[in-house]
Design an enzyme around this catalytic site. Sequence first.
Site, PDB file in Angstrom:
ATOM      1  N   LYS A  54       0.843  -1.204   0.000  1.00 56.93           N
ATOM      2  CA  LYS A  54       0.000   0.000   0.000  1.00 56.93           C
ATOM      3  C   LYS A  54       0.878   1.254   0.000  1.00 56.93           C
ATOM      4  CE  LYS A  54      -3.932  -2.291   2.061  1.00 56.93           C
ATOM      5  NZ  LYS A  54      -4.547  -2.826   3.270  1.00 56.93           N
ATOM      6  N   GLN A  98      -4.953  -1.570   9.557  1.00 55.95           N
ATOM      7  CA  GLN A  98      -4.909  -2.901   8.957  1.00 55.95           C
ATOM      8  C   GLN A  98      -5.543  -3.932   9.899  1.00 55.95           C
ATOM      9  OE1 GLN A  98      -3.554  -3.638   5.760  1.00 55.95           O
ATOM     10  NE2 GLN A  98      -4.474  -5.644   6.145  1.00 55.95           N
ATOM     11  N   ASP A 121     -11.293   2.979   3.925  1.00 60.69           N
ATOM     12  CA  ASP A 121     -11.708   1.576   3.831  1.00 60.69           C
ATOM     13  C   ASP A 121     -13.233   1.462   3.757  1.00 60.69           C
ATOM     14  OD1 ASP A 121      -9.807  -0.396   3.607  1.00 60.69           O
ATOM     15  OD2 ASP A 121      -9.390  -0.531   5.760  1.00 60.69           O
TER      16      ASP A 121
END
Length: 295
Positions: A54, A98, A121
């Site tokens: 990422k 995460q 997200d």
Amino acid sequence: MTAELIDGKAFAQQLRGRVADAASRFHKDAGRIPGLAVVLVGEDPASSVYVKSKGKACLEAGMKSIEHRLPDTTNQADLIALVEQLNADDHVDGILVQLPLPGQIDDKAVIAAIDPAKDVDGFHVVNAGRLAVGEDALVPCTPLGCLMLLKDRMGDLTGLDAVVIGRSNIVGKPMAQLLLAESCTVTIAHSRTKDLAAVVRRADIVVAAVGRPEMVKGDWIKPGAVVIDVGINRVDVGEGKTKLVGDVAFDEAAAIASAVTPVPGGVGPMTIAVLLRNTVVAARARLGLAKDASL
Ligand code: NDP
């Protein structure tokens, strides 16, 4: 094989190019580049690889990457304090924590602490709610990537029968909402669904997000259907070797579907590309700038 292969890798590459152009337009408009903060707690090897890719993708798109790696003994209060610090930082447009988090931390409490305007997200209940009622939302990356692949391949989806297998908050539910917003007739199947094969056989669009290797068989697929395989499963192939397979029995499905995503190289590469896209979308929205039409 008769089905066309849906090349998610190539599509994701194009999307990343568009995001890079959009990031440079943002730079001109805002006088700074978009910033994405990624927080990793612990040493999980798979998560560590994701976080690294990422960060790399972010830099390649001309965006700022901010990485926070915390020990797996981190407590919830400290993690939430970091999230609040990132919420308050004007140079941070997107925040991604995460998952999974270590057992002592409640995922939901941490997601709830993220400013919904920076929730790239799309997991915050505010964004889930906005998606459900048809308002502008930051949408979870994997299902939005699936929708982009479907629309690229099929154009207008109005009136098509879609079956989503899986009802997680991360993939299945938002996928179903997105397809509903495209005026598909949507069925959400899950582990309690009766006669899953018969349900899937009705579908013009099948999205499999289950986490069970090659569970969806070729004779479940309606001839000509388009199949999107979200599953990523590592299976043993003997002699100490493993390989990645999806939730769909690929060779069987490819003999009957009109198009299918491979694993790897289908949905997988879309997730990071959409994450970058969401970061630029969030950056513009936070500053009250008009939407970038290329995204
Ligand atoms: P979850 O484990 O959260 O959800 C799985 C879903 O599948 C549940 O709704 C479950 O039903 C359903 N299910 C389980 N067994 C069956 C069955 N036998 N028949 C029908 N439905 C079943 O997984 P995720 O949604 O997070 O992920 C799904 C897959 O997608 C995984 O392989 C994951 O690795 C992959 N993935 C890939 C990403 C990518 O970037 N390509 C990103 C995210 C996920 P129930 O609710 O009843 O338990």
